[in-house]
Enzyme design. Structure first.
Site, short mmCIF file in Angstrom:
data_model
loop_
_atom_site.label_atom_id
_atom_site.label_comp_id
_atom_site.label_asym_id
_atom_site.label_seq_id
_atom_site.Cartn_x
_atom_site.Cartn_y
_atom_site.Cartn_z
N GLN A 223 -37.99 5.83 12.85
CA GLN A 223 -37.36 4.61 13.38
C GLN A 223 -36.83 4.85 14.79
O GLN A 223 -36.36 3.92 15.43
CB GLN A 223 -36.21 4.18 12.47
CG GLN A 223 -36.64 3.87 11.05
CD GLN A 223 -35.49 3.56 10.11
OE1 GLN A 223 -35.46 4.05 9.00
NE2 GLN A 223 -34.52 2.74 10.54
N ARG A 370 -29.85 0.35 5.37
CA ARG A 370 -29.73 -1.06 5.74
C ARG A 370 -28.28 -1.43 6.04
O ARG A 370 -27.73 -2.41 5.53
CB ARG A 370 -30.29 -1.96 4.62
CG ARG A 370 -30.72 -3.29 5.18
CD ARG A 370 -31.57 -4.10 4.25
NE ARG A 370 -32.03 -5.28 4.96
CZ ARG A 370 -32.96 -6.11 4.53
NH1 ARG A 370 -33.55 -5.88 3.40
NH2 ARG A 370 -33.31 -7.16 5.23
N CYS A 371 -27.65 -0.61 6.85
CA CYS A 371 -26.28 -0.92 7.23
C CYS A 371 -25.90 -0.14 8.47
O CYS A 371 -26.54 0.83 8.82
CB CYS A 371 -25.30 -0.65 6.11
SG CYS A 371 -24.56 0.97 6.09
N GLU A 741 -29.16 -6.63 8.28
CA GLU A 741 -28.53 -5.93 7.16
C GLU A 741 -27.46 -6.73 6.44
O GLU A 741 -27.00 -6.31 5.37
CB GLU A 741 -27.87 -4.67 7.72
CG GLU A 741 -28.85 -3.80 8.44
CD GLU A 741 -28.17 -2.78 9.34
OE1 GLU A 741 -28.86 -1.86 9.77
OE2 GLU A 741 -26.98 -2.91 9.60
#
Ligand code: CDP
Length: 796
Positions: A223, A370-371, A741
């Site tokens: 990523q 996802r945060c 998110e």
């Protein structure tokens, strides 16, 4: 009469443009790391430790070397001769690449085999004989700090115990004073369990070192390609300009693909040694057991309350279990990530947070699944604490939130832990959600159902998430400042290519970035191709995680488009033979202020940049922008869930879910809705069905999709989404805030609060996630809380 192009028709801001990347995905034409086949490519497999903590007495790889088709066997000792047995992590720790002295978690990388195909490599791994001497195992922070606990990281100097950090923020004395003056103190202890992002595609890399050119190319699932390039340059001591990291299509990342994993390093070394491309593709169990764990935090939370529900102060202590190596990416300044974003949406005078991080015999954890660096835990703790406070005071759950929210006229607002929030309409979001769920009516139905033995519940959760790290003053990873970038080249025919330092993993950047260009320049979105993930062509960026792409890279896209527009204005003045001051802009076109009919389109300016520029002007129409945001963006959301719990079985079903998200200006409303639905699905899964833990021996329990369930469309409830509240971000060039998110962050507490509400009056104060039927049944049947802390009973 305006001749501006129609923004929606050209796919600008607000257009629900179909995702252009889906053209290749739905045809099976995506190009993932595992799709890449290079001439002469070899395959790598990893031998993993079966034990969670053990001294390595010996490794005998002779039988593996003898297997036909095996080209190389890597062990820790061989790595050590090249100073590669250990590598630095993104949190200033070290991590074993291949174990030398001890194994420290089940699944740790012990050796690698490189062979003609993955099957030979796997067989050869099994032929390696490792003699282990088992050691006592630690699987929780409580065990980690207990008297006499074995020191897991005895490889480190100055590490006498298992504590990684002790960190605090807020006003300790002021908080104590506020607690002394409180009418009521509400207390809650919780565990946010380990979870795994489990993207469909596992991690992998193909390293290709070319001795003739000295160039190392690595195709990999990352990523953050530029961060990997810098890390490879440092770890492998290769010149950075001779390293090319290419992140092709990624089948979901969710934070799993941010850290640097031993598999990447081993495939690179193997390619350098063998001078052939080496492919490593992690299998599913390898992914679930070793890479990318998140959460695993314990909370002791207290709220000082006035009788009428006013929150006077908050005190939190968190214990985070990081596993054997502190290796997640997070801002250097904040040891427990952004846990102190808790209560940012509430107007609380004073608060204090202490946070301790410890090692354990588990795979490295703490990735920002996802945060934004621990915000999920922060919001979960916050919303569970607010619900407990409401129950303790006998106050309505909606009312306690409404009365404590930061009001619209209080912005900019300094949170009790020091963040500056800049905008929001928290009360309005709550009102919309309450109306959508038909709050009063539900409460009546609930009371009536209760009288007939049916357990209905309603859970509210709110969240505000600090998205878009940096600014660079406060946010860095390993000293590298957190900003981002965009590079835009407009060709002579008015078509364009845009590259950013972000890296999409399914979020749709190829679609939405082009929409920002369309909004700024009037070039139709379909005329803009977006490319990310190749460090040889993309401008430097920190990558995509923590929903930072729109707040940072998206802003850079707007800024670079404005640079292009500024040059195009000069070209327009030249073409129209007037001075620049006499030129006006409307979408897609410059015109003469005094004669609006006389104008040139952005496309006409583009061709002039290559064929008819004024004397002295540099030819071409391209530019780069690096964007350092002045602040984080702060989206806000309210999620309300209603459930029915079956008291006989503990099974609970969602009756209705409403979501009110305010992420400022929506670039692509359809993609935003997709992001919210995906986040809610993950929130539902975390609260309801995803069980992965560790037994007392450190065995990873649930590392398979029979236990760690991924919800499909069949079991996922329906969602009702509301988009009417829009508070533009005051400092973002197009007013957007992050969204990727939010629902995964704020969602879990809504589900848990709903089940707890259904159980109100039974004396049960908490059930730790996941709220599996057996846990809910136990709570109902025995009127007791159910803890999920390991060592866990998975089947008693
Ligand atoms: O960093 P990441 O891409 O994961 O998250 P994000 O910046 O929140 O964006 C997720 C997706 O939603 C991207 O395609 C964004 O461009 C899109 N988005 C949008 O259309 N409008 C917003 N206000 C925020 C995001």
């Amino acid at each position: 009469m305006s001749q501006a192009v129609d923004e929606i028709k050209i796919g600008g801001l607000g257009a629900s443009r179909r995702r252009v990347e889906d053209n290749r995905f739905i045809r099976g034409k995506g190009n993932y790391t595992d799709d890449i086949v290079l001439p002469g490519m070899l395959h790598m497999e990893i031998l993993r430790s079966p034990l969670a903590h053990a001294r390595i007495k010996s490794i005998d790889a002779s039988k593996a070397w003898d297997i036909p088709g095996v080209h190389l066997v890597l062990t820790g000792d061989m790595m050590a001769t090249r100073n590669l047995a250990w590598m630095p992590t993104l949190s200033y720790d070290t991590q074993a690449v291949l174990a030398t002295d001890k194994v420290r978690f089940q699944g740790q990388e012990v050796a690698c085999v490189i062979a003609d195909d993955p099957y030979i490599a796997k067989d050869a791994c099994e032929a390696i004989v490792v003699d282990y001497e088992p050691l006592p195992v630690i699987v929780s922070p409580m065990q980690a700090v207990a008297e006499g606990a074995p020191v897991i990281r005895d490889d480190k100097e100055n590490q006498p115990d298992n504590v990684i950090y002790d960190w605090e923020v807020g006003d300790r004395d002021g908080t104590e004073r506020a607690f002394a003056a409180a009418d009521v103190v509400s207390k809650l202890e919780l565990h946010y369990p380990r979870s795994h992002p489990s993207p469909i595609e596992c991690c992998g890399s193909i390293a290709d070192f070319n001795r003739a050119t000295s160039k190392l190319t690595v195709y990999m699932t990352t990523q953050a390609p530029h961060i990997i390039r810098a890390a490879v340059a440092m770890v492998a001591e290769l010149p950075e300009h001779m390293i090319r990291i290419v992140s092709p299509d990624i089948g979901g990342g969710f934070g799993n693909k941010v850290p640097i994993y031993p598999g990447y390093v081993c495939s690179i070394l193997a390619s350098i040694l063998l001078e052939r491309p080496v492919k490593w593709i992690e299998d599913k169990s390898g992914n679930l057991i070793s890479t990318g764990f998140a959460r695993d935090v314990y909370l002791k939370g207290e709220m000082a309350l006035r009788k009428d529900g006013k929150i006077l102060a908050v005190r939190m202590h968190t214990d985070a279990d990081h596993g054997a190596f502190f290796s997640d990416a997070q801002p250097s300044k904040f040891k427990i990530g952004l846990m102190h974003s808790a209560f940012a949406a509430y107007d609380i005078p004073v608060a204090h947070l202490t946070a301790r991080g410890t090692y354990s015999n588990k795979a490295p954890g703490g990735v920002a699944y996802r945060c934004s660096f621990r915000v999920t835990e922060a919001m979960f703790f916050q919303e569970r604490m607010v619900q407990a406070a409401a129950d303790d005071l006998g106050i309505d759950q909606a009312q306690i939130r409404a009365m404590n929210f930061v009001r619209d006229d209080q912005f900019p607002h300094r949170t009790p832990f020091g963040f500056l929030t800049d905008s929001g309409q928290y009360g309005k979001c709550l009102d919309v959600a309450l109306k959508a769920i038909d709050y009063e009516n539900f409460r009546r139905e609930q009371a009536e159902a209760r009288s007939r033995g049916r357990l209905l519940g309603l859970g509210i959760s709110t969240m505000t998430e600090p998205l878009g790290a940096g600014n660079s003053r406060e946010y860095d990873i390993l000293g590298i400042k957190m900003f981002d970038s965009a590079d835009l080249k407009v060709h002579m025919t008015g078509k364009a290519i845009l590259r950013t330092g972000a890296k999409t993993q399914g979020q749709g950047h190829e679609t939405t970035w082009a929409q920002i260009v369309a909004h700024e320049l009037g070039i139709p979105a379909e005329d803009v191709v977006v490319e990310e993930g190749d460090t040889d062509t993309a401008p430097f960026g920190m990558g995509t995680y923590a929903s930072r792409s729109t707040p940072v890279a998206g802003a850079a896209v707007a800024m670079v488009s404005r640079k292009i527009r500024a040059k195009a204005r000069k070209l327009a003045a030249h073409l129209l033979e007037v001075s620049e001051e006499d030129i006006e802009w409307e979408l897609g076109r410059f015109y003469v202020r005094s004669a609006p009919g006389r104008g040139v389109t952005i496309q006409e300016c583009a061709i002039a940049a290559y064929s008819n520029m004024p004397d002295g002007m540099e030819p071409g129409l391209e530019n780069t922008a690096y964007y350092d945001p002045p602040n984080l963006t702060w989206p806000f959301a309210v999620y309300i869930v209603t459930v029915e719990v079956d008291p006989q079985t503990g099974v609970w079903d969602v009756l209705k879910l409403v979501a009110v998200d305010d992420c400022g200006v929506r670039i692509n409303p359809m993609i935003v809705e997709g992001q919210i639905m995906g986040g809610l699905t993950e929130a539902y899964a975390m609260s309801n069905m995803q069980f992965i833990t560790f037994d007392a021996e450190g065995n990873c329990v649930g590392a398979n999709y029979m236990d760690y369930l991924l919800p499909t469309a069949w079991e996922t409830p329906g969602f009702e989404l509301h988009s009417e509240v829009v508070t533009p971000c005051p400092h973002h060039p197009i007013g957007a805030k992050g969204i990727g998110e939010c629902a995964a962050v704020g969602g879990p507490a809504a589900f848990v609060n709903a089940v707890m509400d259904a159980l109100s009056g039974t004396g049960v104060r908490n059930i730790d996630m996941p709220l599996l039927p057996d846990r809910v049944w136990e709570a109902i049947t025995y009127h007791r809380d159910v803890s999920g802390a390991p060592p866990v009973r998975s089947d008693d």
